[in-house]
Design a protein around this motif. Structure first.
Motif, PDB file in Angstrom:
ATOM      1  N   LYS A 133       0.835  -1.222   0.000  1.00 33.41           N
ATOM      2  CA  LYS A 133       0.000   0.000   0.000  1.00 33.41           C
ATOM      3  C   LYS A 133       0.860   1.259   0.000  1.00 33.41           C
ATOM      4  O   LYS A 133       0.617   2.190  -0.771  1.00 33.41           O
ATOM      5  CB  LYS A 133      -0.921   0.005   1.220  1.00 33.41           C
ATOM      6  CG  LYS A 133      -1.934  -1.117   1.200  1.00 33.41           C
ATOM      7  CD  LYS A 133      -2.562  -1.311   2.571  1.00 33.41           C
ATOM      8  CE  LYS A 133      -3.177  -2.694   2.650  1.00 33.41           C
ATOM      9  NZ  LYS A 133      -3.650  -3.013   3.998  1.00 33.41           N
ATOM     10  N   ASP A 134       1.873   1.274   0.871  1.00 30.42           N
ATOM     11  CA  ASP A 134       2.728   2.470   0.909  1.00 30.42           C
ATOM     12  C   ASP A 134       3.591   2.569  -0.345  1.00 30.42           C
ATOM     13  O   ASP A 134       3.888   3.678  -0.809  1.00 30.42           O
ATOM     14  CB  ASP A 134       3.578   2.474   2.184  1.00 30.42           C
ATOM     15  CG  ASP A 134       2.745   2.924   3.381  1.00 30.42           C
ATOM     16  OD1 ASP A 134       2.001   3.921   3.231  1.00 30.42           O
ATOM     17  OD2 ASP A 134       2.791   2.275   4.431  1.00 30.42           O
ATOM     18  N   ARG A 192       1.309   4.171  -2.760  1.00 27.58           N
ATOM     19  CA  ARG A 192       1.179   5.619  -2.485  1.00 27.58           C
ATOM     20  C   ARG A 192       2.334   6.381  -3.138  1.00 27.58           C
ATOM     21  O   ARG A 192       2.128   7.388  -3.819  1.00 27.58           O
ATOM     22  CB  ARG A 192       1.183   5.878  -0.968  1.00 27.58           C
ATOM     23  CG  ARG A 192      -0.087   5.435  -0.282  1.00 27.58           C
ATOM     24  CD  ARG A 192      -0.108   5.852   1.198  1.00 27.58           C
ATOM     25  NE  ARG A 192      -1.438   5.640   1.738  1.00 27.58           N
ATOM     26  CZ  ARG A 192      -1.802   4.587   2.482  1.00 27.58           C
ATOM     27  NH1 ARG A 192      -0.919   3.667   2.825  1.00 27.58           N
ATOM     28  NH2 ARG A 192      -3.045   4.465   2.909  1.00 27.58           N
ATOM     29  N   ARG A 235      -4.194   8.480  -6.935  1.00 27.81           N
ATOM     30  CA  ARG A 235      -3.764   8.673  -5.544  1.00 27.81           C
ATOM     31  C   ARG A 235      -4.933   8.876  -4.572  1.00 27.81           C
ATOM     32  O   ARG A 235      -4.937   8.295  -3.487  1.00 27.81           O
ATOM     33  CB  ARG A 235      -2.825   9.897  -5.521  1.00 27.81           C
ATOM     34  CG  ARG A 235      -2.082  10.123  -4.259  1.00 27.81           C
ATOM     35  CD  ARG A 235      -1.089   9.017  -3.977  1.00 27.81           C
ATOM     36  NE  ARG A 235      -0.439   9.245  -2.699  1.00 27.81           N
ATOM     37  CZ  ARG A 235      -0.978   8.960  -1.523  1.00 27.81           C
ATOM     38  NH1 ARG A 235      -2.184   8.440  -1.447  1.00 27.81           N
ATOM     39  NH2 ARG A 235      -0.339   9.210  -0.408  1.00 27.81           N
ATOM     40  N   ARG A 236      -5.900   9.691  -4.953  1.00 26.18           N
ATOM     41  CA  ARG A 236      -7.048   9.946  -4.065  1.00 26.18           C
ATOM     42  C   ARG A 236      -7.913   8.694  -3.914  1.00 26.18           C
ATOM     43  O   ARG A 236      -8.406   8.382  -2.835  1.00 26.18           O
ATOM     44  CB  ARG A 236      -7.886  11.119  -4.608  1.00 26.18           C
ATOM     45  CG  ARG A 236      -9.238  11.302  -3.918  1.00 26.18           C
ATOM     46  CD  ARG A 236      -9.086  11.797  -2.486  1.00 26.18           C
ATOM     47  NE  ARG A 236     -10.352  11.758  -1.748  1.00 26.18           N
ATOM     48  CZ  ARG A 236     -10.593  10.936  -0.727  1.00 26.18           C
ATOM     49  NH1 ARG A 236      -9.687  10.069  -0.325  1.00 26.18           N
ATOM     50  NH2 ARG A 236     -11.756  10.981  -0.096  1.00 26.18           N
ATOM     51  N   GLU A 260      -6.774   6.155  -1.369  1.00 29.03           N
ATOM     52  CA  GLU A 260      -7.157   6.421   0.028  1.00 29.03           C
ATOM     53  C   GLU A 260      -8.598   5.988   0.303  1.00 29.03           C
ATOM     54  O   GLU A 260      -8.919   5.534   1.399  1.00 29.03           O
ATOM     55  CB  GLU A 260      -6.949   7.894   0.371  1.00 29.03           C
ATOM     56  CG  GLU A 260      -5.493   8.326   0.327  1.00 29.03           C
ATOM     57  CD  GLU A 260      -4.539   7.382   1.069  1.00 29.03           C
ATOM     58  OE1 GLU A 260      -4.884   6.894   2.157  1.00 29.03           O
ATOM     59  OE2 GLU A 260      -3.443   7.129   0.541  1.00 29.03           O
ATOM     60  N   MET A 311      -8.556   2.341   0.874  1.00 33.54           N
ATOM     61  CA  MET A 311      -7.897   1.930   2.110  1.00 33.54           C
ATOM     62  C   MET A 311      -8.692   2.248   3.370  1.00 33.54           C
ATOM     63  O   MET A 311      -8.264   1.893   4.462  1.00 33.54           O
ATOM     64  CB  MET A 311      -6.507   2.581   2.216  1.00 33.54           C
ATOM     65  CG  MET A 311      -5.543   2.103   1.165  1.00 33.54           C
ATOM     66  SD  MET A 311      -5.468   0.307   1.109  1.00 33.54           S
ATOM     67  CE  MET A 311      -4.801   0.051  -0.532  1.00 33.54           C
ATOM     68  N   SER A 312      -9.804   2.932   3.254  1.00 37.56           N
ATOM     69  CA  SER A 312     -10.523   3.339   4.462  1.00 37.56           C
ATOM     70  C   SER A 312     -12.029   3.339   4.241  1.00 37.56           C
ATOM     71  O   SER A 312     -12.556   4.147   3.474  1.00 37.56           O
ATOM     72  CB  SER A 312     -10.075   4.745   4.883  1.00 37.56           C
ATOM     73  OG  SER A 312     -10.924   5.255   5.891  1.00 37.56           O
ATOM     74  N   ASP A 347     -13.451   6.610   5.224  1.00 37.59           N
ATOM     75  CA  ASP A 347     -13.325   7.577   4.137  1.00 37.59           C
ATOM     76  C   ASP A 347     -14.468   7.384   3.128  1.00 37.59           C
ATOM     77  O   ASP A 347     -15.119   8.346   2.689  1.00 37.59           O
ATOM     78  CB  ASP A 347     -11.954   7.336   3.476  1.00 37.59           C
ATOM     79  CG  ASP A 347     -11.400   8.578   2.800  1.00 37.59           C
ATOM     80  OD1 ASP A 347     -12.164   9.508   2.567  1.00 37.59           O
ATOM     81  OD2 ASP A 347     -10.196   8.588   2.496  1.00 37.59           O
ATOM     82  N   GLN A 363      -9.840  -1.001   7.262  1.00 32.72           N
ATOM     83  CA  GLN A 363      -9.061  -1.319   6.064  1.00 32.72           C
ATOM     84  C   GLN A 363      -9.102  -2.820   5.875  1.00 32.72           C
ATOM     85  O   GLN A 363      -8.564  -3.554   6.697  1.00 32.72           O
ATOM     86  CB  GLN A 363      -7.611  -0.855   6.261  1.00 32.72           C
ATOM     87  CG  GLN A 363      -6.780  -0.925   5.007  1.00 32.72           C
ATOM     88  CD  GLN A 363      -5.391  -0.361   5.234  1.00 32.72           C
ATOM     89  OE1 GLN A 363      -4.419  -1.090   5.320  1.00 32.72           O
ATOM     90  NE2 GLN A 363      -5.304   0.948   5.355  1.00 32.72           N
ATOM     91  N   ASP A 404      -4.784  -1.057  10.342  1.00 35.40           N
ATOM     92  CA  ASP A 404      -4.554   0.388  10.494  1.00 35.40           C
ATOM     93  C   ASP A 404      -4.981   0.890  11.870  1.00 35.40           C
ATOM     94  O   ASP A 404      -5.055   2.097  12.110  1.00 35.40           O
ATOM     95  CB  ASP A 404      -5.281   1.174   9.390  1.00 35.40           C
ATOM     96  CG  ASP A 404      -6.797   1.072   9.507  1.00 35.40           C
ATOM     97  OD1 ASP A 404      -7.292   0.239  10.314  1.00 35.40           O
ATOM     98  OD2 ASP A 404      -7.512   1.810   8.807  1.00 35.40           O
TER      99      ASP A 404
END
Ligand SMILES: Nc1ncnc2c1ncn2[C@@H]1O[C@H](COP(=O)(O)OP(=O)(O)O)[C@@H](O)[C@H]1O
Ligand SMILES: [Mg+2]
Length: 295
Positions: free
Chosen positions: A65-66, A69, A86-87, A90, A93-94, A97, A138, A164
């Motif tokens: 994941k990182d 990113r 990129r957006r 996220e 991943m959440s 979110d 996550q 997370d």
């Protein structure tokens, strides 16, 4: 012009590779999780598609994941076209979110409390009517999703720690029919909607061939869905959030609610559904990405 597919699980690639080949599109996988990235180097030309998964850590790819990113930031800074960029990563991943964005856009979402670290999980659960659901923020593929009938039952349970540090306590949405619906969209168009059997499938509903259960299929094409009013709303949400490819999941309740609770931006298409559907997810993706590459 090549399509670069960014992910970490090569087992999921064959249906997409076949679709790219059938459309005559050059393609390559970029498996993320380890390697080097020269930040000063220009990215190779082409269109990039990220399908990084929120459950990649469960396949031994703790850094995927990182890594993604960093790579997506590098690609976007260089002006490369990135589908599910990129957006969107996220959002994948959440779930907090996702639910926040859905709610802000006017969708009915399950009442949800996020509990961080050693925060008061039982206190949060006590604020919701029973039964309620506990899930990882996550995850994907049903990770850590469990239903409890009381706070006491939760107090006695041993929960898997979320990667997370965030656990969601959520209103249990009782389905009017024993299925959920997942609406697949690609490049601003509906692919199809599928139903997933919750009576037998429980909470682990991964449509990939690799996760297929034995017995009769858990997944089916939902007929006559093209004109359902939720389709235009999902397409509009996807457009506003720069989501090129996604599956939206909802539950319909007996009292007439349509509750959206999950957005998957790394969809795998079920082979039984693909065999009977009027459109194909991987083929629409191949055509969409080829179109982006041709711009
Ligand atoms: N709030 C809820 N109420 C009822 N069922 C739920 C709820 N949340 C999840 N589920 C069930 O669990 C499944 C997996 O949960 P989901 O939030 O989609 O996580 P994942 O990202 O792991 O797929 C759903 O498809 C649905 O069948
Ligand atoms: Mg789901």
């Amino acid at each position: 012009m090549s399509i670069h597919v960014l992910h970490e699980n090569p087992e999921w690639y064959p249906p997409f590779a076949a679709a790219f080949d059938a459309e005559g599109v050059e393609h390559r996988q970029w498996l993320l999780g380890e390697g080097t990235l020269d930040l000063d180097a220009p990215p190779p030309p082409g269109v990039y598609w990220s399908r990084m998964s929120a459950s990649s850590h469960t396949r031994g790819h703790a850094f995927a994941k990182d890594h993604t990113r960093a790579v997506l930031s590098w690609l976007e800074a260089a002006g490369r076209r990135v589908v599910n960029g990129r957006r969107v990563l996220e959002l994948e991943m959440s779930k907090a979110d996702q639910l926040t964005a859905l709610r802000a856009a006017g969708f009915d979402v399950p009442r949800t409390i996020a509990v961080v670290g050693s925060g008061d999980l039982l206190g949060a659960a006590g604020k919701l009517p029973a039964p309620f659901v506990v899930k990882h923020n996550q995850g994907g593929k049903g990770l850590g999703v469990r239903r409890f009938d009381s706070v006491e039952e939760l107090a006695d349970a041993t929960l898997e720690p979320p990667v997370d540090g965030i656990t969601l306590v959520q209103e249990y949405v009782r389905p009017a029919h024993p299925h959920i619906t997942r609406v697949e969209v690609v490049g601003g168009e509906l692919v199809y909607a599928i139903t997933a059997d919750v009576a037998r499938g429980g909470f682990e509903l991964c449509p990939a061939d690799a996760c297929a259960a034995t017995g009769p299929p858990l997944f089916a094409l939902r007929e006559d869905f093209d004109d359902h009013p939720i389709v235009a709303r999902y397409l509009d949400f996807a457009r506003r959030h720069g989501i090129g490819i996604a599956g939206f999941e909802f539950i319909e309740t007996a009292d007439g609610r349509l509750v959206t609770y999950d957005i998957n931006t790394n969809t795998n298409y079920n082979p039984d559904v693909e065999a009977v559907a009027p459109r194909s997810g991987p083929r629409m993706i191949a055509r969409f990405l080829a179109g982006e590459a041709g711009r």
